[in-house]
Design a protein around this motif. Structure first.
Motif, mmCIF file in Angstrom:
data_model
loop_
_atom_site.group_PDB
_atom_site.id
_atom_site.type_symbol
_atom_site.label_atom_id
_atom_site.label_comp_id
_atom_site.label_asym_id
_atom_site.label_seq_id
_atom_site.Cartn_x
_atom_site.Cartn_y
_atom_site.Cartn_z
ATOM 1 N N ILE A 99 44.860 -19.900 -0.692
ATOM 2 C CA ILE A 99 45.380 -21.228 -1.006
ATOM 3 C C ILE A 99 46.636 -21.013 -1.845
ATOM 4 N N PHE A 103 50.521 -25.117 -4.266
ATOM 5 C CA PHE A 103 49.775 -26.362 -4.083
ATOM 6 C C PHE A 103 49.870 -27.244 -5.325
ATOM 7 N N VAL A 112 42.070 -33.870 -1.170
ATOM 8 C CA VAL A 112 42.397 -32.650 -0.439
ATOM 9 C C VAL A 112 41.126 -32.069 0.154
ATOM 10 N N LEU A 127 46.017 -25.646 -9.469
ATOM 11 C CA LEU A 127 45.398 -26.913 -9.067
ATOM 12 C C LEU A 127 45.172 -27.815 -10.279
#
Length: 462
Positions: A99, A103, A112, A127
């Motif tokens: 990931i 992001f 998400v 995040l």
């Protein structure tokens, strides 16, 4: 799939979900500068996600889930890209890699879902920058490492699902800051919690707790009876719980789902469960529970509205209860599994009142007497498993009315006579009827006939 250069400037929303689209998502899709919503979900798209999607500066909803997309997530590649994106679904594809740490730059994200892919590596700490994030679904991947402390900064988060990964413990205490969290799913990771964290149960909004196979040991913790927010769903299955089902379970009056299966609980079902008026799913299979099970079907007559739909009490040591009385009042049950217990006696005609029943599994018990003709009234029945009991007599002709029946097992009983001719009974394999010495007729051997008289083979003593 192709885009039209003459029309692209006019398209604000493109919704092509649930079709049979194939091929790749075209790279030119990034030229649709005014596009605010793109939904290509539930198709047969393949290939990689186009890098050009990062150029869609106006997009707020992007749904590419449930396809066959592969490769890594290519966006955002620089700060400021996709700054308006609020809803992103990439779940149920074949995406790989990590990931991206970038992001955390998509600060408008509210929901998400990256679930059910093949993402690996750690959950990026970036995040924690997603201050608007309310729902995060990361289940069904290969994520490892620990949950980053920064997740505790997501003050708007109401749903956090990291189940079915390789996440390790311990849990960061910073999660105790998630005051709006309503649903937490940590199931099937490598957490090895040993004990259930009390601070987790003190989260003010948490009502759905899933901690299956998290290595929890000992008795069911008492502090779960007094959580700030009433528990609606509680799953502590596949752990190492011991001791009894506590009487205080009856105080969880908002409880809809209770799953303590695959533990080592030893007790009777407490009378207090009769107070659970909204219980819809009860799963206690694979424990060491004993005694009668009438309490499950006498919950203050609370289930006249059909709220109780799923019951699994299989693989325990129950001896008496539901088969003799009570079952007929629970008309909303769709799934009932009492197999691998020590239930005896007969099945009463009240079983015919279960009009919604789709699966009935009473196999591997000590039930006897004739098969109840009333079962023929359960027209919704799709799976019927009664093998390895002591049922006697004939198979009721009325069973021919069970037109939805897809799976049948009456093997290893004491049934006799000719199997009623016709669908669906004659469509099942011989294994559905084997082990009944007195049964004959299709799909077993033909019944022996002397003149015009049908003669059944005599039963041999056990």
């Amino acid at each position: 799939m192709e885009t039209s250069s003459s029309a692209q400037c006019l398209i604000v929303s493109m919704d092509l979900h649930s079709n049979i689209l194939t091929g790749h998502i075209p790279e030119r899709i990034g030229e649709m500068q005014v596009l605010e919503k793109l939904d290509l979900s539930e198709n047969l798209l393949t290939g990689k996600i186009p890098l050009s999607l990062a150029n869609l500066n106006s997009i707020s909803e992007l749904y590419l889930d449930t396809n066959h997309l592969e490769g890594e997530i290519p966006f955002p590649s620089s700060f400021g890209q996709l700054s308006s994106l609020g809803f992103l679904r990439l779940d149920d594809n074949h995406l790989t890699g990590r990931i991206p740490a970038s992001f955390g730059n998509m600060v408008s994200l509210q929901r998400v879902s990256l679930a059910n892919n093949k993402f690996e590596g750690v959950i990026p700490s970036s995040l924690g920058n997603l201050s608007a994030l309310k729902e995060l679904y990361l289940s069904g991947n290969l994520l490892s490492g620990q949950i980053p402390e920064s997740v505790g900064q997501l003050s708007q988060l109401i749903m956090f699902n990291v189940s079915h990964n390789q996440i390790q413990g311990p849990l960061p205490h910073e999660l105790s800051s998630l005051e709006n969290l309503q649903t937490l799913d940590l199931s099937f990771n490598h957490l090895n919690l040993i004990s259930f964290p009390q601070w987790l149960a003190e989260l003010p909004s948490l009502s759905r707790i899933y901690c299956a196979r998290c290595g929890i040991q000992g008795e069911i913790p008492d502090f779960l009876q007094a959580t700030p927010s009433p528990i609606q769903e509680l799953d502590l299955s596949s752990n190492h719980l011991t001791g009894s089902l506590p009487a205080w379970l009856g105080r969880l009056t908002q409880l809809y789902k209770l799953n303590f299966s695959r533990n080592s609980l030893v007790s009777r079902i407490p009378v207090s469960v009769r107070n659970l008026q909204y219980l819809g799913v009860l799963d206690l299979h694979s424990n060491k529970l004993t005694g009668p099970i009438n309490n499950v079907f006498q919950i203050g007559n609370a289930f006249s509205d059909g709220s109780l739909t799923y019951i699994d009490l299989s693989d325990n040591y129950f001896s008496t209860g539901i088969i003799q009385a009570g079952v007929g009042s629970q008309t909303g049950i769709q799934y009932l599994n009492l197999s691998h217990n020590f239930l005896g006696g007969r099945i009463t005609t009240t079983i015919g009142r279960l009009k919604s029943l789709q699966t009935l599994d009473l196999s591997c018990n000590k039930l006897g007497f004739n098969l109840p003709e009333a079962l023929a009234n359960v027209s919704s029945l799709e799976k019927l498993k009664l093998q390895k009991n002591h049922f006697t007599g004939r198979i009721p002709v009325g069973f021919l009315k069970l037109k939805r029946l897809k799976e049948l097992d009456l093997s290893d009983n004491l049934l006799a006579g000719e199997i009623p001719a016709g669908k669906p009974l004659t469509d099942f394999p011989q294994s559905s009827y084997s082990g009944n010495k007195g049964l004959c007729g299709k799909p077993l051997s033909p019944c022996k006939v002397r003149g015009l008289l049908l003669v059944e083979e005599p039963l041999k003593p056990c």
